[in-house]
Write an enzyme that holds these catalytic residues in place. Structure first.
Site, PDB file in Angstrom:
ATOM      1  N   ALA A  51      -2.594   0.432 -10.769  1.00  0.00           N
ATOM      2  CA  ALA A  51      -2.428  -0.063 -12.133  1.00  0.00           C
ATOM      3  C   ALA A  51      -2.650   1.041 -13.154  1.00  0.00           C
ATOM      4  O   ALA A  51      -1.837   1.244 -14.068  1.00  0.00           O
ATOM      5  CB  ALA A  51      -3.375  -1.235 -12.389  1.00  0.00           C
ATOM      6  N   GLU A  71     -11.758   8.114 -14.535  1.00  0.00           N
ATOM      7  CA  GLU A  71     -12.090   7.590 -13.206  1.00  0.00           C
ATOM      8  C   GLU A  71     -13.555   7.897 -12.917  1.00  0.00           C
ATOM      9  O   GLU A  71     -13.989   9.044 -13.026  1.00  0.00           O
ATOM     10  CB  GLU A  71     -11.192   8.239 -12.149  1.00  0.00           C
ATOM     11  CG  GLU A  71     -11.615   8.016 -10.701  1.00  0.00           C
ATOM     12  CD  GLU A  71     -11.684   6.559 -10.311  1.00  0.00           C
ATOM     13  OE1 GLU A  71     -12.757   6.130  -9.826  1.00  0.00           O
ATOM     14  OE2 GLU A  71     -10.670   5.849 -10.483  1.00  0.00           O
ATOM     15  N   ASN A  79      -9.371   1.752  -4.853  1.00  0.00           N
ATOM     16  CA  ASN A  79      -8.994   0.926  -3.703  1.00  0.00           C
ATOM     17  C   ASN A  79      -7.537   1.116  -3.309  1.00  0.00           C
ATOM     18  O   ASN A  79      -7.159   0.960  -2.153  1.00  0.00           O
ATOM     19  CB  ASN A  79      -9.208  -0.561  -4.025  1.00  0.00           C
ATOM     20  CG  ASN A  79     -10.653  -0.982  -3.870  1.00  0.00           C
ATOM     21  OD1 ASN A  79     -11.358  -0.486  -3.026  1.00  0.00           O
ATOM     22  ND2 ASN A  79     -11.084  -1.898  -4.715  1.00  0.00           N
ATOM     23  N   GLY A  85      -0.291  -0.150   1.711  1.00  0.00           N
ATOM     24  CA  GLY A  85       1.029   0.380   1.350  1.00  0.00           C
ATOM     25  C   GLY A  85       2.167  -0.620   1.415  1.00  0.00           C
ATOM     26  O   GLY A  85       3.325  -0.238   1.609  1.00  0.00           O
ATOM     27  N   ARG A 331      -3.371 -16.081   3.511  1.00  0.00           N
ATOM     28  CA  ARG A 331      -4.686 -15.519   3.812  1.00  0.00           C
ATOM     29  C   ARG A 331      -5.796 -16.565   3.767  1.00  0.00           C
ATOM     30  O   ARG A 331      -6.686 -16.577   4.618  1.00  0.00           O
ATOM     31  CB  ARG A 331      -5.002 -14.399   2.821  1.00  0.00           C
ATOM     32  CG  ARG A 331      -4.144 -13.167   3.018  1.00  0.00           C
ATOM     33  CD  ARG A 331      -4.327 -12.183   1.886  1.00  0.00           C
ATOM     34  NE  ARG A 331      -3.654 -10.924   2.177  1.00  0.00           N
ATOM     35  CZ  ARG A 331      -3.591  -9.907   1.330  1.00  0.00           C
ATOM     36  NH1 ARG A 331      -4.154 -10.013   0.141  1.00  0.00           N
ATOM     37  NH2 ARG A 331      -2.984  -8.799   1.670  1.00  0.00           N
ATOM     38  N   GLU A 469      -6.429  -5.841 -10.748  1.00  0.00           N
ATOM     39  CA  GLU A 469      -7.436  -6.774 -10.244  1.00  0.00           C
ATOM     40  C   GLU A 469      -8.495  -7.140 -11.277  1.00  0.00           C
ATOM     41  O   GLU A 469      -9.129  -8.188 -11.169  1.00  0.00           O
ATOM     42  CB  GLU A 469      -8.103  -6.194  -8.999  1.00  0.00           C
ATOM     43  CG  GLU A 469      -8.897  -7.206  -8.199  1.00  0.00           C
ATOM     44  CD  GLU A 469      -9.440  -6.654  -6.898  1.00  0.00           C
ATOM     45  OE1 GLU A 469     -10.235  -7.361  -6.251  1.00  0.00           O
ATOM     46  OE2 GLU A 469      -9.083  -5.516  -6.521  1.00  0.00           O
TER      47      GLU A 469
END
Length: 505
Positions: A51, A71, A79, A85, A331, A469
């Site tokens: 993102a 960062e 992550n 991928g 999931r 996220e």
């Protein structure tokens, strides 16, 4: 250097009281007088995963000015770099070459709405899906390589639309987006920890940042002030590694579960945003990945290996030697079914999953798993039953039944789609499975353009955006496999468009 009289609003530690004092990374902010800005940037992006890297590159290309990426860890990627991928792309070239021509963004969204169980945000999911081909083109244009001819149907999707990077890792994407950003003049800073936001009413005007921070020691480095001229984009990921927060928002989540996230996924920037009024949503919706292995820590190889097992092989309970779920369900469904396998004392009875070894000789997924002993080659069902303490006759009956279902191309037990299932015959590759905490569906409430919503006014906080996220309410109760990378990169495109519009408007 710029001076401006302003005040730091109440920081995350003070606003959240005793809970925050136990959190890694929360700080106490106090009022200060005149702020002496150490530097400024037009757009500040917090986080360097899919993102953040996408937002930075697209913002730079949109012409809004200088872009600074902060960062907190010592490496780029977060992550995302250890992600598997996978990318769900309707109408991708490989899908079309396979003859699948009836897919579209709306079908992907439909699958996601079903998985979200009435809690997903259809408008945002549609915005993401409609940018799917833009995401693919951005990847190709920056040099990302995908596996030739590889496009499969993964759990919860109604069509094969999941492609995968060449090396089966998100690092294939983060590396290329970063390299492109460097060439285009984006400034990336490692070990820069966000201590607090600097606000002017409902507008963010800058950040208090701990420079040269060494995770997780908050006494390291020194504080500086960076002015944000046009925007602050939060792309710092989830909080799956913040055990106290996990327990607070979802006490039902098994606290013994391992996680797939990097250690830095502690969510303190989200908490700071909340302390400044940002509205949180769905924090209790924390997803487990049903492809976790108890025989390796963190993300590991299990996600790659089990992409074979779920399609071709079968999952069996060690308690009775029988199948217990639809191996290709979403999931949440699979994780819940797996975690019901327990001994009388409540401890995990790790189910086993297996497929034909000789169908995958030389496959790097198998080679790595066998090498690292998170999977084993067994030459017979008898050996399998002995090694994993499974009732032999029941195991034989289950394999026989599976093979019959393969021939019939239907599964009357669990309604599994059998189009990729194969008849099982020794030798086998066997692994154990147990879910791991993987993804936080909850986070900061945003509008369709990624503007963060203030819970006190239900209006956007000016110049503050959130993607990936750290944003919440997008996927509902369960996120489908292969949609996280799509969301993050797509919202990097969307937020750059929003920032440009807000600056001009």
């Amino acid at each position: 250097m710029q001076d401006r009289r302003n005040f730091l609003k109440l920081g995350a530690g003070a606003a959240l009281g005793g809970l925050a004092s136990t959190m890694p990374g929360t700080v106490m902010a106090s009022e200060c007088g005149e702020i002496k800005w150490n530097e400024s940037a037009d757009v500040i992006v917090v986080g360097s995963g899919f993102a953040g890297l996408s937002a930075a590159l697209n913002a730079k290309r949109s012409g809004v000015g200088s872009v600074l990426v902060l960062e907190k860890m010592q490496v780029i990627g977060g992550n995302s770099a250890i992600n598997g991928g996978w990318l769900a792309i309707p109408k991708n070239p490989i899908q079309l070459a396979q003859g699948i021509t009836d897919d579209c963004p709306a079908e992907l969204v439909s699958d996601q709405m079903i998985s979200g169980r009435g809690m997903a945000n259809e408008a945002i999911l549609s915005n993401i899906a409609n940018h799917a081909l833009d995401v693919y083109q951005l990847c190709i244009e920056t040099g990302v390589k995908f596996r030739e001819g590889f496009n499969i149907q993964v759990g919860g999707h109604n069509k094969a639309r999941a492609i995968r990077t060449q090396h089966g890792t998100g690092g294939d994407i983060t590396t290329k987006l970063y390299e492109a950003g460097v060439k285009e003049g984006i400034d990336y800073r490692l070990q820069h920890y966000i201590e607090d936001f600097i606000m002017d009413g409902q507008e963010i005007i800058g950040l208090k940042v701990r420079q040269n921070y060494r995770f997780p020691d908050l006494t390291t480095g020194k504080s500086i002030f960076i002015k944000a001229n046009k925007a602050v984009v939060l792309a710092n990921g989830g909080f799956a590694r913040n055990m106290e927060l996990r327990a607070a928002v979802d006490p039902s989540l098994d606290p013994t579960l391992d996680g797939t996230n990097a250690l830095g996924a502690t969510g303190e920037v989200m908490l700071t945003a909340m302390a400044h009024g940002a509205l949180p949503v769905h924090l209790n919706l924390i997803q487990t990945g049903h492809w976790g292995s108890p025989d390796e820590g963190g993300f590991g190889w299990s996600v790659a290996l089990l992409s074979i097992s779920w399609h071709e092989g079968m999952a069996v309970s060690v308690l009775n030697g029988k199948r217990f779920m639809n191996e290709r369900a979403d999931r949440k469904t699979c994780s819940e079914a797996i975690m019901k396998n327990r001994y009388q004392d409540g401890s995990p009875a790790y189910p086993i999953v297996f497929f034909n070894h000789d169908d995958h000789i030389g496959d790097d997924r198998v080679v790595r798993a066998l090498r690292d002993k998170m999977a084993w080659k067994v030459d017979s069902l008898e050996q399998m039953a002995k090694q994993f303490k499974v009732p032999l006759q029941s195991l034989k009956d289950s394999v026989k039944q599976h093979n019959q279902h393969v021939q019939q191309r239907q599964d009357p037990l669990f309604d599994r789609k059998m189009d990729t299932a194969v008849e099982l015959k020794p030798p086998f590759v066997v692994s154990r499975v147990w879910p791991k905490v993987h993804y936080c569906m909850g986070g900061l409430k945003t509008d369709i353009g990624a503007r963060v919503i203030d819970g006190r006014s239900m209006k956007p906080i000016k110049k503050l955006y959130a993607i990936g996220e750290v944003s919440g309410g997008v996927h509902g109760e369960a996120r489908l496999s292969s949609t996280s990378c799509l969301e993050c990169v797509a919202m990097g495109i969307v937020v750059s468009e929003t920032i440009k519009s807000d600056v001009q408007g």
